[in-house]
Motif scaffolding. Structure first.
Motif, mmCIF file in Angstrom:
data_model
loop_
_atom_site.group_PDB
_atom_site.id
_atom_site.type_symbol
_atom_site.label_atom_id
_atom_site.label_comp_id
_atom_site.label_asym_id
_atom_site.label_seq_id
_atom_site.Cartn_x
_atom_site.Cartn_y
_atom_site.Cartn_z
ATOM 1 N N PRO B 7 0.780 -1.228 0.000
ATOM 2 C CA PRO B 7 0.000 0.000 0.000
ATOM 3 C C PRO B 7 0.825 1.298 0.000
ATOM 4 O O PRO B 7 0.484 2.199 -0.746
ATOM 5 C CB PRO B 7 -0.870 -0.126 1.233
ATOM 6 N N PRO B 8 1.920 1.435 0.775
ATOM 7 C CA PRO B 8 2.632 2.714 0.769
ATOM 8 C C PRO B 8 3.054 3.098 -0.650
ATOM 9 O O PRO B 8 2.938 4.265 -1.049
ATOM 10 C CB PRO B 8 3.854 2.449 1.638
ATOM 11 N N HIS B 11 0.096 4.109 -2.486
ATOM 12 C CA HIS B 11 -0.218 5.424 -1.951
ATOM 13 C C HIS B 11 0.593 6.492 -2.697
ATOM 14 O O HIS B 11 0.058 7.499 -3.154
ATOM 15 C CB HIS B 11 0.108 5.433 -0.459
ATOM 16 N N THR B 12 1.902 6.212 -2.846
ATOM 17 C CA THR B 12 2.773 7.164 -3.543
ATOM 18 C C THR B 12 2.308 7.330 -4.990
ATOM 19 O O THR B 12 2.210 8.452 -5.494
ATOM 20 C CB THR B 12 4.229 6.637 -3.557
ATOM 21 N N VAL B 14 -0.658 6.864 -6.194
ATOM 22 C CA VAL B 14 -1.916 7.619 -6.220
ATOM 23 C C VAL B 14 -1.648 9.097 -5.974
ATOM 24 O O VAL B 14 -2.150 9.977 -6.679
ATOM 25 C CB VAL B 14 -2.905 7.067 -5.167
ATOM 26 N N GLN B 15 -0.795 9.374 -4.962
ATOM 27 C CA GLN B 15 -0.481 10.759 -4.599
ATOM 28 C C GLN B 15 0.131 11.510 -5.773
ATOM 29 O O GLN B 15 -0.185 12.672 -6.019
ATOM 30 C CB GLN B 15 0.509 10.777 -3.428
ATOM 31 N N LEU B 41 -6.680 1.098 1.895
ATOM 32 C CA LEU B 41 -6.486 2.501 1.498
ATOM 33 C C LEU B 41 -7.521 3.396 2.167
ATOM 34 O O LEU B 41 -8.612 2.945 2.501
ATOM 35 C CB LEU B 41 -6.639 2.615 -0.031
ATOM 36 N N GLU B 45 -8.867 7.504 -1.760
ATOM 37 C CA GLU B 45 -8.003 6.761 -2.674
ATOM 38 C C GLU B 45 -8.683 5.490 -3.160
ATOM 39 O O GLU B 45 -8.480 5.049 -4.283
ATOM 40 C CB GLU B 45 -6.669 6.426 -1.990
ATOM 41 N N ARG B 46 -9.510 4.928 -2.295
ATOM 42 C CA ARG B 46 -10.241 3.725 -2.687
ATOM 43 C C ARG B 46 -11.114 4.027 -3.906
ATOM 44 O O ARG B 46 -11.178 3.258 -4.865
ATOM 45 C CB ARG B 46 -11.108 3.276 -1.511
#
Lengths: 459, 459
Positions: B7-8, B11-12, B14-15, B41, B45-46
């Motif tokens: 996920p991290p 996450h990146t 997505v960010q 998430l 973000e989901r």
């Protein structure tokens, strides 16, 4: 729909030796129905009925019988008959049977198997008890990516007869490494000359043979499959596990956990079939351990004998206070045990769980503490049962309840984590176990609060 | 094997708005893997991740999401998107979702379905909560006995695309009445011109749509099938139930029972997802009821206040004695609750169970009684803690233990039968409930034995 004939009637048929009639009656029954019926007959009639079954049906019925009945039937059979039955059993059911027999008998049975079946049986027996390897069946269809749909259909026609499930095919490479699984419907719906490689999506989930059977439950719940492939550490396909075996595992695991939560060793057998002496032994162990722990309450109360002598009213509330702590602890530990078993929380979540239980325990303790205080206040306005000092007594009981319920929730939610960390089953932190732990500390808490609040009045 | 990206990293991605990279990464994942990831998430973000999925994959992923996440996603979608998702969901999963939504929202959703899907959804919603009808899917393959193997293969090629399981075909007559089920392998292995009627054995087991879901667990455990047909009272085939849904039911039923045995209302949601106030409410109800019952212990002990004043030593053993009765009762009730749930015993077996528990309780009580007596005897030979009259005190404690453990076993095994007879869930006769019951009567038993044995010495 299958016709139902009740055991007394079968009994009459067996008694009057009308064997041909019986055989005709049973021919249209399902194997599980016949197994069910046999379970209700006395041992000798069970043997007779079994002998009447056509060979192929007999083998099917045999798989549905409980392992004890299987053992008993094997003893009455000639070697050749045993060999037929054993060679025709599904490998996973056979493993379960061989595992139950005494080592000597297992060796004899293995000798009766054909070389191919023996290799299968020995390898399945090589996996540790409770591992996924023990649930495996090696009967499934393997295909190669370069084959066409037509070749696969032909292959199934020739080799698919024994496979446990035909709804999934397993695609392997030259080394036997699993590449993908594929639904048979996808193959059936494709044009005959399509190559398997074109149908693959390379998305699959595999189990490890040495993993715990419990992990399979979670995987099957997440994946929409009736069977999952099992691989060794190199990714080589070595068997499949079907969901019906996992349903059995799920029910057994739940039964074990429930027994442990109730404060007894898991019975491992149906309640009614467990011999009395074995059941007493399984219960006596835990009961005695808890009893020895609970003896500390007598020691703890011994320290406060002088306080009790001076204020007997304190003794009256002892059962109320310790049981409230025990009940609160039982709730917390049970919720946490089940959440751990379902994988909803892991060991790393202790801190989050403890925080929740802190606030729950605080709220629940406040509710019970208030009820306890009010009961003493209301009673005292009608009668003199709690004496002139009812107010500090009520306060003591109320605060002790708050403390004990909060402590019960915290101890109850922590114990399963501790058990698990120490390598035990978290379910062993049973309601009675938590209650015993909380009883002793609850008493100390109660009398300490009393010593502070009642000093100068009752004490 | 599927590639794992944690996920991290997602996450990146997505960010930094690298949506194309993300879409490429996910294309090779399994729907359940993507659903798993989405669960980890944050909500916004989901939504983004879900929007990136190709339409068909999105519909598959949607089915794997927890119902709360499904609700939340539906709110962010346009009507047309909702319609696509809903029309593509498996009918059983869709029923579960529609059932959770507020009635108004359910109506709106139903309006978005195609006429055919709406008919299916409305009829599934018509079955009572917890009935087998709610688990049904109408996607399966029906065939006629007069068809040939060739015709069936062609029929599957045309209509089989959506059916939940293709390992079984269902054979019906002119009226839609189920005649038999047949494994597809049998059809595939037969010569193309064979008629289906020749392949039938007329042995099948069917479920009733209005029956309780719990009954399905037992049937699936007995039958070696991945799916069972469901019929109405006239025997007409109306759907099938697949074993994966039954695995979920089995796990949920076990969770409910475990929660109740722990002395709390069943949470109905994962522990961590249950809002704190709702969890406190579910636990407070039982805890307060038990507390009010347990208050009787204070009343009971009040009657013996004079005895306690004269012989404080008696108070010291109160927690030990009542907890032993509670533990014994908890064992008995838990074993019986589980045996009833698994169908190992029925209501008619009470007398046989009670006889077993009588002998178990007698044996266990004797063991604890002896340990208790010995502890007092041994202690007294070293110290003066139990005074000169240690012998009658020891005898009192020993006999009270025997009586209370026996009584606990009998009360514990009877309560689940009583609950069931009164129409409640037997699991509600939780360990804490039985303990409370036994506590009050145990105290009366203990002090009565004391009054008899100690009169003239301590009392």
């Amino acid at each position: 729909m299958q016709e139902t004939i009740w055991p007394p009637e079968i009994h009459t048929i067996v008694q009057s030796r009308e064997f041909l009639k019986l055989r005709d009656t049973m021919r249209n029954w399902s194997p599980s129905g016949i197994a069910d019926l046999m379970g209700q007959l006395p041992a000798e009639e069970r043997v007779i009925v079994f002998r009447l079954l056509p060979r192929k049906l007999a083998a099917e019925v045999f798989e549905y019988l409980p392992i004890e009945d299987q053992e008993q039937l094997l003893k009455t059979m000639a070697k050749e008959e045993v060999a037929v039955i054993l060679n025709n059993m599904a490998p996973d059911d056979r493993t379960a049977l061989l595992d139950e027999l005494p080592a000597r008998a297992t060796q004899q049975m293995l000798a009766l198997l054909s070389p191919a079946e023996r290799t299968i049986a020995v390898s399945l027996l090589g996996y540790p008890d409770g591992s996924i390897g023990r649930l495996m069946t090696p009967d499934y269809v393997r295909v190669r990516p370069e084959w066409t749909v037509e070749q696969v259909t032909e292959h199934i026609r020739r080799h698919g007869r024994d496979s446990e499930t035909l709804s999934l095919l397993y695609v392997i490479d030259d080394e036997g490494v699993l590449i993908d699984d594929i639904r048979i419907r996808k193959v059936l719906l494709a044009p005959p000359l399509t190559r398997i490689a074109e149908l693959l999506d390379h998305r699959f989930v595999a189990l490890k043979a040495t993993d715990d059977q419990e992990t399979a439950i979670g995987v099957f719940r997440n994946e929409d499959r009736y069977a999952l492939p099992v691989t060794d550490s190199a990714g080589v396909l070595i068997g499949i596990v079907t969901i019906d075996d996992v349903l059995d595992v799920a029910e057994e695991e739940a039964t074990e956990d429930i027994h442990k939560i109730g404060g007894t060793e898991a019975l491992d057998e149906p309640y009614m079939d467990t011999p009395l002496h074995r059941m007493v032994k399984k219960r006596a162990t835990w009961l005695s351990v808890l009893f020895l722990g609970e003896m500390l309450t007598a020691t703890a109360m011994g320290y406060f004998e002088e306080e009790i002598r001076r204020a007997v009213v304190l003794a009256l509330f002892v059962p109320l206070i310790i049981s409230s702590g025990g009940n609160s602890g039982s709730q917390a530990s049970t919720l946490v045990i089940r959440a751990l078993a379902l994988g909803e929380i892991t060991l790393a979540d202790w801190w989050r769980v403890a925080r929740r239980e802190f606030f729950s325990g605080l709220a629940l303790g406040t509710i019970l503490g208030l009820i306890g205080f009010l009961r003493i206040a209301v009673w005292s306005s009608f009668s003199d049962v709690y004496g002139a000092h009812w107010f500090p007594v009520g306060l003591t009981v109320g605060l002790a309840l708050l403390g004990v319920v909060l402590w019960g929730a915290l101890a109850g939610c922590t114990l399963p984590f501790v058990m698990s960390k120490l390598g035990f089953d978290p379910a062993a932190s049973s309601a009675p176990f938590v209650a015993t732990l909380v009883d002793v500390s609850g008493l100390v808490m109660y009398f300490t609060i009393a010593a502070v609040l009642l000093s100068g009045t009752l004490l």
